[in-house]
Motif scaffolding. Structure first.
Motif, PDB file in Angstrom:
ATOM      1  N   MET A  30       0.830  -1.210   0.000  1.00  0.00           N
ATOM      2  CA  MET A  30       0.000   0.000   0.000  1.00  0.00           C
ATOM      3  C   MET A  30       0.858   1.252   0.000  1.00  0.00           C
ATOM      4  O   MET A  30       0.452   2.288  -0.530  1.00  0.00           O
ATOM      5  N   ASP A  31       2.070   1.171   0.585  1.00  0.00           N
ATOM      6  CA  ASP A  31       2.980   2.314   0.576  1.00  0.00           C
ATOM      7  C   ASP A  31       3.432   2.665  -0.839  1.00  0.00           C
ATOM      8  O   ASP A  31       3.883   3.782  -1.092  1.00  0.00           O
ATOM      9  N   ARG A  32       3.316   1.717  -1.768  1.00  0.00           N
ATOM     10  CA  ARG A  32       3.665   1.965  -3.169  1.00  0.00           C
ATOM     11  C   ARG A  32       2.506   2.615  -3.930  1.00  0.00           C
ATOM     12  O   ARG A  32       2.689   3.064  -5.061  1.00  0.00           O
ATOM     13  N   CYS A  33       1.323   2.605  -3.334  1.00  0.00           N
ATOM     14  CA  CYS A  33       0.126   3.125  -4.003  1.00  0.00           C
ATOM     15  C   CYS A  33      -0.106   4.590  -3.645  1.00  0.00           C
ATOM     16  O   CYS A  33       0.389   5.096  -2.644  1.00  0.00           O
ATOM     17  N   GLU A  34      -0.900   5.250  -4.474  1.00  0.00           N
ATOM     18  CA  GLU A  34      -1.243   6.656  -4.256  1.00  0.00           C
ATOM     19  C   GLU A  34      -2.740   6.785  -3.988  1.00  0.00           C
ATOM     20  O   GLU A  34      -3.526   5.907  -4.323  1.00  0.00           O
ATOM     21  N   HIS A  35      -3.096   7.910  -3.379  1.00  0.00           N
ATOM     22  CA  HIS A  35      -4.507   8.237  -3.100  1.00  0.00           C
ATOM     23  C   HIS A  35      -5.185   7.102  -2.314  1.00  0.00           C
ATOM     24  O   HIS A  35      -6.326   6.716  -2.609  1.00  0.00           O
ATOM     25  N   VAL A  36      -4.483   6.587  -1.323  1.00  0.00           N
ATOM     26  CA  VAL A  36      -5.016   5.462  -0.542  1.00  0.00           C
ATOM     27  C   VAL A  36      -6.076   5.960   0.436  1.00  0.00           C
ATOM     28  O   VAL A  36      -5.869   6.935   1.158  1.00  0.00           O
ATOM     29  N   LYS A  37      -7.201   5.282   0.418  1.00  0.00           N
ATOM     30  CA  LYS A  37      -8.272   5.577   1.365  1.00  0.00           C
ATOM     31  C   LYS A  37      -8.621   4.312   2.135  1.00  0.00           C
ATOM     32  O   LYS A  37      -8.506   3.207   1.614  1.00  0.00           O
ATOM     33  N   LYS A  38      -9.053   4.507   3.352  1.00  0.00           N
ATOM     34  CA  LYS A  38      -9.364   3.380   4.241  1.00  0.00           C
ATOM     35  C   LYS A  38     -10.780   3.550   4.771  1.00  0.00           C
ATOM     36  O   LYS A  38     -11.195   4.652   5.106  1.00  0.00           O
ATOM     37  N   TYR A  39     -11.513   2.441   4.779  1.00  0.00           N
ATOM     38  CA  TYR A  39     -12.839   2.491   5.385  1.00  0.00           C
ATOM     39  C   TYR A  39     -13.184   1.126   5.965  1.00  0.00           C
ATOM     40  O   TYR A  39     -12.545   0.125   5.662  1.00  0.00           O
ATOM     41  N   THR A  40     -14.185   1.105   6.816  1.00  0.00           N
ATOM     42  CA  THR A  40     -14.618  -0.131   7.460  1.00  0.00           C
ATOM     43  C   THR A  40     -15.968  -0.545   6.887  1.00  0.00           C
ATOM     44  O   THR A  40     -16.874   0.288   6.744  1.00  0.00           O
ATOM     45  N   GLY A  41     -16.081  -1.823   6.542  1.00  0.00           N
ATOM     46  CA  GLY A  41     -17.343  -2.368   6.068  1.00  0.00           C
ATOM     47  C   GLY A  41     -17.668  -3.621   6.861  1.00  0.00           C
ATOM     48  O   GLY A  41     -16.944  -4.601   6.776  1.00  0.00           O
TER      49      GLY A  41
ATOM     50  N   VAL B  63      -8.337  -3.539  -1.364  1.00  0.00           N
ATOM     51  CA  VAL B  63      -7.794  -4.521  -0.425  1.00  0.00           C
ATOM     52  C   VAL B  63      -8.781  -4.717   0.716  1.00  0.00           C
ATOM     53  O   VAL B  63      -9.330  -3.738   1.241  1.00  0.00           O
ATOM     54  N   VAL B  64      -9.002  -5.961   1.106  1.00  0.00           N
ATOM     55  CA  VAL B  64      -9.764  -6.222   2.322  1.00  0.00           C
ATOM     56  C   VAL B  64      -8.887  -6.997   3.295  1.00  0.00           C
ATOM     57  O   VAL B  64      -8.195  -7.939   2.923  1.00  0.00           O
ATOM     58  N   GLN B  65      -8.883  -6.529   4.518  1.00  0.00           N
ATOM     59  CA  GLN B  65      -8.149  -7.172   5.607  1.00  0.00           C
ATOM     60  C   GLN B  65      -9.149  -8.037   6.377  1.00  0.00           C
ATOM     61  O   GLN B  65     -10.076  -7.535   6.986  1.00  0.00           O
ATOM     62  N   THR B  66      -8.967  -9.353   6.325  1.00  0.00           N
ATOM     63  CA  THR B  66     -10.001 -10.274   6.779  1.00  0.00           C
ATOM     64  C   THR B  66      -9.916 -10.642   8.246  1.00  0.00           C
ATOM     65  O   THR B  66     -10.915 -11.026   8.851  1.00  0.00           O
ATOM     66  N   GLY B  67      -8.718 -10.573   8.837  1.00  0.00           N
ATOM     67  CA  GLY B  67      -8.500 -11.256  10.089  1.00  0.00           C
ATOM     68  C   GLY B  67      -8.121 -12.701   9.815  1.00  0.00           C
ATOM     69  O   GLY B  67      -8.028 -13.123   8.657  1.00  0.00           O
ATOM     70  N   VAL B  68      -7.906 -13.463  10.870  1.00  0.00           N
ATOM     71  CA  VAL B  68      -7.336 -14.807  10.740  1.00  0.00           C
ATOM     72  C   VAL B  68      -8.434 -15.858  10.574  1.00  0.00           C
ATOM     73  O   VAL B  68      -9.445 -15.822  11.268  1.00  0.00           O
TER      74      VAL B  68
ATOM     75  N   ARG C 265     -13.508 -16.071   3.862  1.00  0.00           N
ATOM     76  CA  ARG C 265     -14.572 -16.347   2.892  1.00  0.00           C
ATOM     77  C   ARG C 265     -15.578 -15.188   2.839  1.00  0.00           C
ATOM     78  O   ARG C 265     -15.927 -14.696   1.769  1.00  0.00           O
ATOM     79  N   ALA C 266     -16.032 -14.755   4.005  1.00  0.00           N
ATOM     80  CA  ALA C 266     -17.020 -13.673   4.053  1.00  0.00           C
ATOM     81  C   ALA C 266     -16.429 -12.355   3.545  1.00  0.00           C
ATOM     82  O   ALA C 266     -17.095 -11.595   2.827  1.00  0.00           O
ATOM     83  N   ALA C 267     -15.175 -12.092   3.889  1.00  0.00           N
ATOM     84  CA  ALA C 267     -14.545 -10.839   3.480  1.00  0.00           C
ATOM     85  C   ALA C 267     -14.297 -10.808   1.971  1.00  0.00           C
ATOM     86  O   ALA C 267     -14.429  -9.754   1.328  1.00  0.00           O
ATOM     87  N   THR C 268     -13.931 -11.942   1.397  1.00  0.00           N
ATOM     88  CA  THR C 268     -13.731 -12.006  -0.053  1.00  0.00           C
ATOM     89  C   THR C 268     -15.028 -11.712  -0.783  1.00  0.00           C
ATOM     90  O   THR C 268     -15.054 -10.982  -1.782  1.00  0.00           O
ATOM     91  N   GLN C 269     -16.132 -12.277  -0.286  1.00  0.00           N
ATOM     92  CA  GLN C 269     -17.430 -12.000  -0.899  1.00  0.00           C
ATOM     93  C   GLN C 269     -17.776 -10.523  -0.778  1.00  0.00           C
ATOM     94  O   GLN C 269     -18.290  -9.917  -1.729  1.00  0.00           O
ATOM     95  N   ALA C 270     -17.466  -9.932   0.372  1.00  0.00           N
ATOM     96  CA  ALA C 270     -17.736  -8.500   0.568  1.00  0.00           C
ATOM     97  C   ALA C 270     -16.911  -7.658  -0.399  1.00  0.00           C
ATOM     98  O   ALA C 270     -17.404  -6.660  -0.947  1.00  0.00           O
ATOM     99  N   LEU C 271     -15.665  -8.044  -0.633  1.00  0.00           N
ATOM    100  CA  LEU C 271     -14.796  -7.332  -1.570  1.00  0.00           C
ATOM    101  C   LEU C 271     -15.368  -7.396  -2.990  1.00  0.00           C
ATOM    102  O   LEU C 271     -15.429  -6.382  -3.700  1.00  0.00           O
ATOM    103  N   ILE C 272     -15.786  -8.587  -3.405  1.00  0.00           N
ATOM    104  CA  ILE C 272     -16.346  -8.757  -4.755  1.00  0.00           C
ATOM    105  C   ILE C 272     -17.654  -7.983  -4.896  1.00  0.00           C
ATOM    106  O   ILE C 272     -17.887  -7.314  -5.908  1.00  0.00           O
ATOM    107  N   ASP C 273     -18.499  -8.042  -3.882  1.00  0.00           N
ATOM    108  CA  ASP C 273     -19.773  -7.318  -3.937  1.00  0.00           C
ATOM    109  C   ASP C 273     -19.560  -5.809  -4.053  1.00  0.00           C
ATOM    110  O   ASP C 273     -20.287  -5.122  -4.778  1.00  0.00           O
ATOM    111  N   ALA C 274     -18.561  -5.300  -3.330  1.00  0.00           N
ATOM    112  CA  ALA C 274     -18.351  -3.850  -3.278  1.00  0.00           C
ATOM    113  C   ALA C 274     -17.581  -3.317  -4.480  1.00  0.00           C
ATOM    114  O   ALA C 274     -17.846  -2.205  -4.945  1.00  0.00           O
TER     115      ALA C 274
END
Length: 252
Positions: free
Chosen positions: A27-38, A55-60, A66-75
């Motif tokens: 992410m440090d290589r990217c520009e205009h980075v925004k962060k939000y919680t879903g 990017v979605v950070q899922t936890g362990v 599985r749920a976070a990947t679906q949320a990423l695809i949906d969004a």
């Protein structure tokens, strides 16, 4: 004449990781980075040059991934989703910071998904291509790792890649698992790692303090583990940079 609508939520590449430190150097290589919680997940978005990444950070763990990947695809509806982050080496010759690209992802329960990738393997320069196995909890000891390698002919172990692969298959998205070795087969991980790392990926301060009081030498072990992980994340970022560009250019 009306201008065509631009889907501002759409991403060119989606990345799924368990822990923030796995993806931060990228992410440090990217520009205009925004962060939000879903929901219970943390999302980040930004641009690698002109390429929009989400990017979605899922936890362990499997269920959260599985749920976070679906949320990423949906969004963000990315055509490609990459399972990225740390993994444990299952081969004695592999070193911390080596990269593993999965040709298949399996688990201990007989599930396996093939992944038709064509990366040239280059072990001499730390690039391995082959099977990754998912387990239900962190594989901590060298003995456990070597047994997994023998039984499943796998290169590396993580907890989430199969979950990401299954969601991508159902959604008909391109999928890759790209992992950096954060713990090799030279020593066991400290036993405290399982209690310290919460399911959301946050370090549990109380558990960490308790571990230090019970076994003071764990401090040195955990500092080493953090250093190994930091180097692995830096190497992963460099490799992902090239992969993201290649995937984007192949579509355009």
């Amino acid at each position: 004449m009306n201008e065509p609508k631009v889907d501002k939520a759409h991403a060119d590449i989606g990345l799924v990781c368990a822990l923030p430190m796995e993806i931060q150097p990228f992410m440090d290589r990217c520009e205009h980075v925004k962060k939000y919680t879903g929901g219970s997940y943390v999302f980040r978005g930004g641009f690698l040059d002109r390429i929009k990444v989400a990017v979605v950070q899922t936890g362990v763990g499997f269920a959260r991934a599985r749920a976070a990947t679906q949320a990423l695809i949906d969004a963000h509806s990315p055509p490609w989703v990459l399972s990225v982050g740390f993994s444990g080496a299952l081969k004695a010759e592999m070193k911390n910071g080596d990269i593993v690209v999965a040709t298949s992802v399996c688990d201990l329960h007989g599930q396996e998904l093939q992944n038709d990738v064509h990366f040239p393997e280059d072990p001499e320069h730390g690039l391995y291509v082959g099977r990754i196995i998912n387990t239900d909890e962190i594989v901590r000891t060298v003995d456990e790792k070597l047994k997994l390698a023998e039984q499943y002919d796998a290169l590396a172990v993580d907890l989430e890649s199969l979950a990401v692969a299954q969601v991508c298959q159902a959604a008909q998205k391109g999928f890759m698992a790209i992992r950096a070795i954060s713990d090799d087969c030279s020593v066991d991980l400290p036993p405290e790692i399982i209690s310290i790392l919460g399911e959301t990926g946050a370090v549990r301060a109380g558990a960490a303090l308790g571990a230090v009081f019970k076994r003071p030498e764990s401090v040195k072990e955990m500092w080493k583990m953090r250093g190994d992980a930091s180097r692995a994340a830096t190497r992963l970022a460099s490799f992902l940079d090239g992969v993201v560009v290649q995937l984007y250019e192949a579509r355009h």
